[in-house]
Write an enzyme that holds these catalytic residues in place. Structure first.
Site, PDB file in Angstrom:
ATOM      1  N   GLY A  50       2.081   4.016   4.211  1.00 18.99           N
ATOM      2  CA  GLY A  50       1.766   2.833   3.419  1.00 18.99           C
ATOM      3  C   GLY A  50       2.956   1.896   3.403  1.00 18.99           C
ATOM      4  O   GLY A  50       4.116   2.329   3.362  1.00 18.99           O
ATOM      5  N   GLN A  76      -1.033  -5.806   9.071  1.00 18.90           N
ATOM      6  CA  GLN A  76      -2.395  -5.429   9.435  1.00 18.90           C
ATOM      7  C   GLN A  76      -3.430  -5.983   8.464  1.00 18.90           C
ATOM      8  O   GLN A  76      -4.629  -5.867   8.693  1.00 18.90           O
ATOM      9  CB  GLN A  76      -2.533  -3.909   9.542  1.00 18.90           C
ATOM     10  CG  GLN A  76      -2.272  -3.144   8.263  1.00 18.90           C
ATOM     11  CD  GLN A  76      -0.860  -2.618   8.159  1.00 18.90           C
ATOM     12  OE1 GLN A  76       0.097  -3.314   8.498  1.00 18.90           O
ATOM     13  NE2 GLN A  76      -0.723  -1.382   7.700  1.00 18.90           N
ATOM     14  N   ASP A  80       8.104  -1.930   8.924  1.00 17.02           N
ATOM     15  CA  ASP A  80       8.455  -1.718   7.514  1.00 17.02           C
ATOM     16  C   ASP A  80       9.959  -1.486   7.367  1.00 17.02           C
ATOM     17  O   ASP A  80      10.580  -1.969   6.411  1.00 17.02           O
ATOM     18  CB  ASP A  80       7.683  -0.532   6.949  1.00 17.02           C
ATOM     19  CG  ASP A  80       6.186  -0.786   6.863  1.00 17.02           C
ATOM     20  OD1 ASP A  80       5.785  -1.960   6.727  1.00 17.02           O
ATOM     21  OD2 ASP A  80       5.412   0.179   6.941  1.00 17.02           O
ATOM     22  N   THR A 125       9.467 -11.031  14.840  1.00 17.17           N
ATOM     23  CA  THR A 125      10.021  -9.910  15.597  1.00 17.17           C
ATOM     24  C   THR A 125       9.335  -9.806  16.951  1.00 17.17           C
ATOM     25  O   THR A 125       8.141 -10.075  17.075  1.00 17.17           O
ATOM     26  CB  THR A 125       9.865  -8.589  14.828  1.00 17.17           C
ATOM     27  OG1 THR A 125       8.471  -8.309  14.624  1.00 17.17           O
ATOM     28  CG2 THR A 125      10.549  -8.669  13.473  1.00 17.17           C
ATOM     29  N   SER A 165       0.808  -1.215   0.000  1.00 21.39           N
ATOM     30  CA  SER A 165       0.000   0.000   0.000  1.00 21.39           C
ATOM     31  C   SER A 165       0.846   1.272   0.000  1.00 21.39           C
ATOM     32  O   SER A 165       2.007   1.278   0.421  1.00 21.39           O
ATOM     33  CB  SER A 165      -0.899   0.016   1.241  1.00 21.39           C
ATOM     34  OG  SER A 165      -0.108   0.018   2.425  1.00 21.39           O
ATOM     35  N   ASN A 218       6.856   2.881   2.656  1.00 23.02           N
ATOM     36  CA  ASN A 218       7.801   2.864   3.772  1.00 23.02           C
ATOM     37  C   ASN A 218       8.960   1.903   3.519  1.00 23.02           C
ATOM     38  O   ASN A 218      10.122   2.226   3.781  1.00 23.02           O
ATOM     39  CB  ASN A 218       7.092   2.463   5.066  1.00 23.02           C
ATOM     40  CG  ASN A 218       6.078   3.491   5.525  1.00 23.02           C
ATOM     41  OD1 ASN A 218       6.121   4.658   5.125  1.00 23.02           O
ATOM     42  ND2 ASN A 218       5.151   3.060   6.358  1.00 23.02           N
ATOM     43  N   ASN A 277       5.229 -10.078  13.383  1.00 27.51           N
ATOM     44  CA  ASN A 277       5.595  -9.804  14.772  1.00 27.51           C
ATOM     45  C   ASN A 277       5.021 -10.901  15.658  1.00 27.51           C
ATOM     46  O   ASN A 277       4.284 -11.780  15.189  1.00 27.51           O
ATOM     47  CB  ASN A 277       5.152  -8.401  15.207  1.00 27.51           C
ATOM     48  CG  ASN A 277       3.645  -8.202  15.195  1.00 27.51           C
ATOM     49  OD1 ASN A 277       2.870  -9.135  15.449  1.00 27.51           O
ATOM     50  ND2 ASN A 277       3.207  -6.982  14.926  1.00 27.51           N
TER      51      ASN A 277
END
Length: 311
Positions: free
Chosen positions: A49, A169, A253, A220, A9, A53, A192
């Site tokens: 986005g 997300q 990102d 992460t 995005s 990024n 994550n």
């Protein structure tokens, strides 16, 4: 230099601060007739986005990012920013009569947030094809329109291009079977620790079962560093220490840009993970997702200070 095709995005993040507490203006017994207005004297509009990024961070490292995404007719200012930074816009596609995706985030003095998100052009990402890009070395499917993510993963496989699956997300859009399809198609998976728990719950699969389908699984864990599961072993990546905690938005990102840098430069996972970790630390020291800057020589100096090695 090897190209990294970044499917994801582009967005504007409109960030507003309400100098009071929402609870002082929202009456619990009146929420069925809610009509409130917040004065927000502070407003920031940030470029964001996932594709934007990741591309920005990979360019800082000296990589060759090739972002692909759908944007609206309001993208001109963002496009100028990308041109100034030397980021290729060949596959950033303007959709007529739409806005670029954008979030409107209002934060009060208790750090509560009210967010509205307009997907806009992001919903048209499936109109643009991985197969139109010549010879990327690696790719990534980052959060984007649902149909675009499905299509781009399928096209990476068709083209024989290894890619990272980064649900982020976008994870709630997919059920367990759909997530397993992505994992079976992908070369690497990065999440994550919260997303990793959701994936295991949604798919009903264990870490061993999912890792067996991938060349590497990267999880992460914020200030606890990250774990890379590869060939039955676990590589522990320490967290790089930021000089100040400013804003965590976009750290994931930045981390993913580090992964792409390592993959396009044939670095080992120990080094790749540490580059990614330091990228996240540098990002958290700055407000916004694309407001940090560094020269590669300075990054390498800081890498040695953080980890005691060089790359």
């Amino acid at each position: 230099m090897d190209k990294a095709l970044i499917c994801g995005s582009f967005a504007f993040d409109n960030i507003m601060v309400f100098n009071d507490q929402f609870k002082n203006h929202i009456l619990p017994d009146k929420v069925h007739i809610l009509n409130v207005s917040f004065l927000v004297p502070e407003l920031r509009r940030e470029f964001g986005g996932c594709a934007g990024n990741i591309a920005y961070n990979l360019k800082l490292l000296g990589g060759n990012p090739l972002p692909m995404g759908a944007v609206g007719t309001d993208f001109e200012h963002y496009a100028k920013w990308m041109d100034e930074k030397g980021i290729n816009r060949e596959h950033v596609n303007v959709v007529d009569d739409t806005f670029t995706a954008q979030a409107f985030i209002t934060t009060d003095m208790d750090d509560n947030q009210i967010t509205a998100f307009h997907p806009g052009a992001m919903n048209y990402s499936h109109n643009y094809s991985v197969l139109d890009v010549s010879d990327p070395a690696v790719g990534i499917v980052a959060p984007d329109g649902r149909e675009g993510m499905i299509q781009h993963a399928r096209e990476f496989v068709s083209a024989g291009i290894p890619f990272i699956f980064d649900p982020g997300q976008g994870l709630p859009m997919f059920d367990g079977d759909e997530l397993m399809k992505f994992i079976e198609q992908a070369t690497w998976l990065t999440v994550n620790d919260y997303e990793w728990q959701l994936i295991q719950e949604r798919t009903g699969k264990s870490q061993e079962e999912i890792s067996a389908k991938l060349k590497a699984l990267i999880v992460t864990k914020g200030p606890e560093g990250s774990l890379i599961y590869k060939d039955g072993e676990v590589i522990q990546i320490p967290a790089a220490k930021p000089s100040v905690l400013q804003d965590p938005t976009g750290c994931g990102d930045a981390y993913r840009a580090g992964l792409l840098y390592g993959l396009t430069n044939d670095l080992d996972w120990e080094t790749t993970g540490r580059i990614a970790s330091l990228m996240g630390a540098i990002k958290i020291e700055h407000q916004g997702t694309q407001n940090h800057h560094f020269k590669l020589a300075d990054f390498k100096r800081r890498f040695k200070e953080a980890f005691g090695t060089v790359f």
